[in-house]
Motif scaffolding. Structure first.
Motif, mmCIF file in Angstrom:
data_model
loop_
_atom_site.group_PDB
_atom_site.id
_atom_site.type_symbol
_atom_site.label_atom_id
_atom_site.label_comp_id
_atom_site.label_asym_id
_atom_site.label_seq_id
_atom_site.Cartn_x
_atom_site.Cartn_y
_atom_site.Cartn_z
ATOM 1 N N HIS A 180 0.735 -1.517 0.260
ATOM 2 C CA HIS A 180 0.509 -0.632 0.301
ATOM 3 C C HIS A 180 0.695 1.570 0.221
ATOM 4 C CE1 HIS A 180 -2.840 -3.028 1.328
ATOM 5 N NE2 HIS A 180 -3.401 -2.210 0.651
ATOM 6 N N PHE A 181 2.393 1.157 0.367
ATOM 7 C CA PHE A 181 2.885 2.188 0.151
ATOM 8 C C PHE A 181 3.938 2.369 -0.221
ATOM 9 C CE2 PHE A 181 0.730 1.091 4.692
ATOM 10 C CZ PHE A 181 0.476 2.522 4.631
ATOM 11 N N VAL A 182 4.595 1.545 -1.664
ATOM 12 C CA VAL A 182 5.113 1.062 -2.351
ATOM 13 C C VAL A 182 4.795 1.675 -3.922
ATOM 14 C CG1 VAL A 182 6.618 -0.038 -4.035
ATOM 15 C CG2 VAL A 182 6.459 -0.168 -1.188
ATOM 16 N N LYS A 183 4.253 2.561 -3.927
ATOM 17 C CA LYS A 183 3.578 2.722 -5.898
ATOM 18 C C LYS A 183 3.625 2.058 -7.271
ATOM 19 C CE LYS A 183 2.700 7.907 -4.446
ATOM 20 N NZ LYS A 183 3.619 9.162 -4.987
ATOM 21 N N ARG A 184 4.928 1.652 -6.918
ATOM 22 C CA ARG A 184 5.422 0.505 -8.081
ATOM 23 C C ARG A 184 4.956 -0.236 -7.904
ATOM 24 N NH1 ARG A 184 11.800 1.327 -8.465
ATOM 25 N NH2 ARG A 184 11.019 1.778 -5.995
ATOM 26 N N GLY A 185 4.609 -1.181 -7.028
ATOM 27 C CA GLY A 185 4.211 -2.678 -6.447
ATOM 28 C C GLY A 185 5.565 -3.349 -6.151
ATOM 29 N N LEU A 186 5.713 -4.449 -5.068
ATOM 30 C CA LEU A 186 6.607 -4.744 -4.184
ATOM 31 C C LEU A 186 7.588 -5.496 -5.935
ATOM 32 C CD1 LEU A 186 5.164 -5.862 -1.039
ATOM 33 C CD2 LEU A 186 6.536 -4.198 -1.911
ATOM 34 N N HIS A 187 6.625 -6.056 -7.077
ATOM 35 C CA HIS A 187 7.545 -6.750 -7.651
ATOM 36 C C HIS A 187 8.459 -5.853 -8.331
ATOM 37 C CE1 HIS A 187 4.909 -4.273 -10.036
ATOM 38 N NE2 HIS A 187 5.541 -4.627 -11.020
ATOM 39 N N ALA A 188 8.795 -5.025 -8.154
ATOM 40 C CA ALA A 188 9.714 -3.770 -8.921
ATOM 41 C C ALA A 188 10.651 -4.005 -7.610
ATOM 42 C CB ALA A 188 9.444 -2.575 -9.381
ATOM 43 N N VAL A 189 10.419 -3.565 -6.180
ATOM 44 C CA VAL A 189 11.495 -3.662 -5.274
ATOM 45 C C VAL A 189 12.450 -4.493 -5.324
ATOM 46 C CG1 VAL A 189 12.066 -3.043 -2.691
ATOM 47 C CG2 VAL A 189 9.890 -2.437 -4.476
ATOM 48 N N LYS A 190 13.673 -4.015 -5.541
ATOM 49 C CA LYS A 190 14.766 -5.129 -5.195
ATOM 50 C C LYS A 190 14.726 -6.104 -4.204
ATOM 51 C CE LYS A 190 20.026 -5.419 -5.462
ATOM 52 N NZ LYS A 190 21.318 -4.324 -5.653
ATOM 53 N N ARG A 191 15.431 -7.665 -4.350
ATOM 54 C CA ARG A 191 14.478 -8.391 -2.600
ATOM 55 C C ARG A 191 16.102 -8.056 -1.932
ATOM 56 N NH1 ARG A 191 16.154 -14.354 -4.910
ATOM 57 N NH2 ARG A 191 17.338 -13.850 -4.907
ATOM 58 N N GLU A 192 17.096 -7.242 -1.783
ATOM 59 C CA GLU A 192 17.158 -6.783 -0.924
ATOM 60 C C GLU A 192 16.680 -5.630 0.636
ATOM 61 O OE1 GLU A 192 20.335 -8.724 -3.116
ATOM 62 O OE2 GLU A 192 19.401 -7.220 -4.041
ATOM 63 N N ALA A 193 15.977 -4.835 -0.722
ATOM 64 C CA ALA A 193 15.607 -3.409 -0.406
ATOM 65 C C ALA A 193 14.081 -4.376 0.800
ATOM 66 C CB ALA A 193 15.103 -2.856 -1.234
ATOM 67 N N LEU A 194 13.830 -5.158 -0.002
ATOM 68 C CA LEU A 194 12.378 -5.862 0.470
ATOM 69 C C LEU A 194 12.320 -6.061 1.485
ATOM 70 C CD1 LEU A 194 9.348 -6.390 0.174
ATOM 71 C CD2 LEU A 194 10.257 -8.409 -1.282
ATOM 72 N N VAL A 195 13.678 -7.042 2.090
ATOM 73 C CA VAL A 195 14.584 -7.614 3.219
ATOM 74 C C VAL A 195 13.529 -6.592 4.896
ATOM 75 C CG1 VAL A 195 15.820 -9.133 4.655
ATOM 76 C CG2 VAL A 195 15.081 -9.742 2.150
ATOM 77 N N LEU A 196 14.771 -5.680 3.695
ATOM 78 C CA LEU A 196 14.885 -4.235 5.321
ATOM 79 C C LEU A 196 13.730 -4.363 4.859
ATOM 80 C CD1 LEU A 196 17.572 -2.734 3.564
ATOM 81 C CD2 LEU A 196 17.923 -3.894 5.415
ATOM 82 N N LEU A 197 12.366 -3.908 4.101
ATOM 83 C CA LEU A 197 11.282 -3.208 4.197
ATOM 84 C C LEU A 197 10.752 -3.785 4.982
ATOM 85 C CD1 LEU A 197 10.108 -1.334 0.648
ATOM 86 C CD2 LEU A 197 11.082 -0.908 3.201
ATOM 87 N N ARG A 198 10.506 -5.369 5.241
ATOM 88 C CA ARG A 198 9.669 -6.117 6.376
ATOM 89 C C ARG A 198 10.574 -6.670 7.265
ATOM 90 N NH1 ARG A 198 10.470 -11.397 1.965
ATOM 91 N NH2 ARG A 198 8.499 -10.554 0.707
ATOM 92 N N ILE A 199 11.925 -6.604 7.702
ATOM 93 C CA ILE A 199 12.194 -6.031 9.458
ATOM 94 C C ILE A 199 12.006 -5.209 9.793
ATOM 95 C CG2 ILE A 199 14.657 -5.438 10.352
ATOM 96 C CD1 ILE A 199 15.692 -7.248 8.351
ATOM 97 N N GLY A 200 11.920 -4.067 8.558
ATOM 98 C CA GLY A 200 12.010 -2.614 9.889
ATOM 99 C C GLY A 200 9.511 -2.227 10.143
ATOM 100 N N ALA A 201 9.067 -3.578 8.956
ATOM 101 C CA ALA A 201 7.561 -3.304 8.666
ATOM 102 C C ALA A 201 7.357 -4.123 10.607
ATOM 103 C CB ALA A 201 6.874 -3.568 8.491
ATOM 104 N N TYR A 202 8.089 -5.208 10.258
ATOM 105 C CA TYR A 202 7.721 -6.184 11.765
ATOM 106 C C TYR A 202 7.886 -5.748 12.873
ATOM 107 C CZ TYR A 202 7.883 -10.656 14.261
ATOM 108 O OH TYR A 202 7.550 -10.484 15.847
ATOM 109 N N GLN A 203 9.421 -5.058 12.454
ATOM 110 C CA GLN A 203 9.431 -4.029 14.139
ATOM 111 C C GLN A 203 8.463 -3.358 14.542
ATOM 112 O OE1 GLN A 203 13.908 -3.022 14.889
ATOM 113 N NE2 GLN A 203 13.663 -3.821 12.676
ATOM 114 N N LEU A 204 8.049 -2.803 13.606
ATOM 115 C CA LEU A 204 6.589 -1.021 14.003
ATOM 116 C C LEU A 204 5.503 -1.928 14.367
ATOM 117 C CD1 LEU A 204 7.472 1.019 10.464
ATOM 118 C CD2 LEU A 204 7.566 2.058 13.041
ATOM 119 N N GLU A 205 4.766 -3.201 14.011
ATOM 120 C CA GLU A 205 3.286 -3.967 13.711
ATOM 121 C C GLU A 205 3.912 -4.525 14.773
ATOM 122 O OE1 GLU A 205 -0.123 -5.824 11.973
ATOM 123 O OE2 GLU A 205 1.489 -4.636 10.697
#
Length: 437
Positions: free
Chosen positions: A60-85
């Motif tokens: 919902h917060f990546v306009k291009r869609g997660l399919h366009a996100v580099k795998r390493e960046a997606l892992v970082l986003l998950r790490i941050g999102a998990y801590q936040l939630e």
């Protein structure tokens, strides 16, 4: 630990890139009891357990869609999102800033992107509310329980909506460390008192009287562990050995023994009397069994490197008890190996079922008339459990089903193991043709 988030990132990236198991990655990266290890474990297991849900929210917060996100960046986003939630002890500002600092080290060109997405996630995640009726039951459970659709569909077909949701919700709860008291050197009452006096918290298992869930760090550095007075083993795994009920002085064969938890549990229950033959296709894994037997003071276990799919002629009709814990899909241990939830096991299932049938066909041949066989798995898939036993009983009419048990995680508060105990009658009424199984 100097950089817990970087350690978690390393493990999660290996799981994402190479299909590694979370427990094996953590074992590779962690030394045992080091400061920050609990944080690393929660991040690695938590992110892996919640991956589908986290990706749904992040999308919902990546306009291009997660399919366009580099795998390493997606892992970082998950790490941050998990801590936040999910990590309420971590302030939002720390979850974001520390993840961004990690991005600067491992992915400097995208640290700004990571920062922007996580800030938007922190502001807007509460407004994300998927609708169960709109999505449909399979999609809803897959999303909110973060489970691959292949497994969700199988569970719904076999167990229905209520039990499937119970199973998948329970799989999102932390799996405790569990121990088995070594009855050769200790009793099941005094060891818990000793460990409790050292700061550990113990809870007796409901499925095995010699098993306990333990919380606290440094368990394997205790004198009790070094002296072989307990072993690390899940309560459900120990309960399989309890159900097999080997008798002192008997001859027991464990056909797929490694890593040897059930082998040792049976040998200990026999009081060290009799003979336990541990068979496995891997000589390396058998060496671990020998090392563990020495630590525990178990002297009635011997090993044999053998492929369980092949019959060992010299063992036919010799065993009082045969335990065959066959390779399986592992669906009962997704709390401990959450990456299993996302794998499509259907393509490999026919080959797996055939392997199980071959092992079972050889194992039943080793049982003497009047002896027993215990068939077990760590899955809740009925095709690998009840249906395999039905085939066996149909093909071999001299067998009697004594009992079968499916440990159900939500109800039994343990891993999803299955066991069937079968007796071979003294008088043969039929012959088993292993090639037909």
């Amino acid at each position: 630990m100097k950089d817990a988030r970087k350690t978690a990132y390393t493990a999660l990236l290996a799981i994402e890139k190479h299909g590694s198991f979370s427990d094996l990655e953590l074992k590779r990266l962690l030394t045992g009891g080091e400061e920050g290890e609990a944080f690393v474990r929660e991040l690695v297991y938590g992110v892996t357990e919640r991956k589908i849900w986290l990706d749904y929210e992040l999308s919902h917060f990546v306009k291009r869609g997660l399919h366009a996100v580099k795998r390493e960046a997606l892992v970082l986003l998950r790490i941050g999102a998990y801590q936040l939630e999910f990590m309420t002890a971590v302030p939002d500002y720390a979850a974001i800033s520390e993840t961004v600092e990690l991005a600067k080290k491992v992915l400097p060109g995208l640290s700004g992107f990571v920062n922007g997405v996580l800030r938007a996630f922190a502001r807007g995640r509460a407004s994300i509310r998927p609708n169960r009726e709109t999505l449909g039951e399979k999609e809803w459970l897959s999303l909110t329980c973060s489970c691959g659709e292949a497994l969700t569909e199988l569970l719904l077909a076999q167990y229905g909506s209520a039990r499937t949701e119970e199973f998948l919700r329970f799989a999102l709860t932390p799996a405790p460390a569990e121990i088995r008291v070594n009855l050769l050197r200790e009793d099941a009452a005094s060891l818990p008192r000793e460990l409790a006096s050292q700061g550990f918290s113990l809870t007796e298992s409901t499925v095995s009287p010699r098993s306990f869930a333990v919380s606290g760090s440094g368990l394997i550095r205790t004198d009790a562990y070094r002296e072989g007075r307990f072993a690390i083993q899940s309560a459900a795994s120990c309960a399989i050995a309890d159900l097999a009920a080997p008798e002192p002085g008997s001859f027991v064969i464990d056909t797929c023994a490694a890593p040897g938890g059930k082998t040792m549990a049976m040998a200990e229950a026999m009081g060290g009397k009799g003979r336990v033959l541990a068979m496995d296709v891997s000589q390396t894994r058998l060496a671990f069994i020998g090392k563990e037997a020495k630590r525990l003071g178990v002297r009635n276990v011997e090993t044999l490197c053998w492929d369980g799919r092949e019959e060992a002629p010299e063992l036919v009709g010799k065993a009082d008890l045969v335990l065959t814990d066959v390779p399986c899909s592992g669906l009962g241990v997704i709390r401990r190996k959450p990456e299993i939830k996302y794998r499509d096991f259907a393509p490999g299932l026919p080959e797996l079922l055939e392997t199980q049938r071959k092992i079972l066909a050889s194992a039943i041949r080793y049982v003497r008339p009047g002896g027993r066989l215990c068939y077990s798995t760590c899955t809740i898939n009925r095709q690998e459990n009840e249906e395999q036993i039905r085939v066996l009983l149909k093909e071999c009419t001299d067998l009697e089903l004594l009992m079968e048990k499916q440990f159900w995680p939500g109800t039994d508060q343990t891993d999803g193991f299955y066991a069937a105990l079968i007796r071979k009658n003294d008088r043969e009424k039929g012959a088993l043709d292993g090639r037909r199984l």
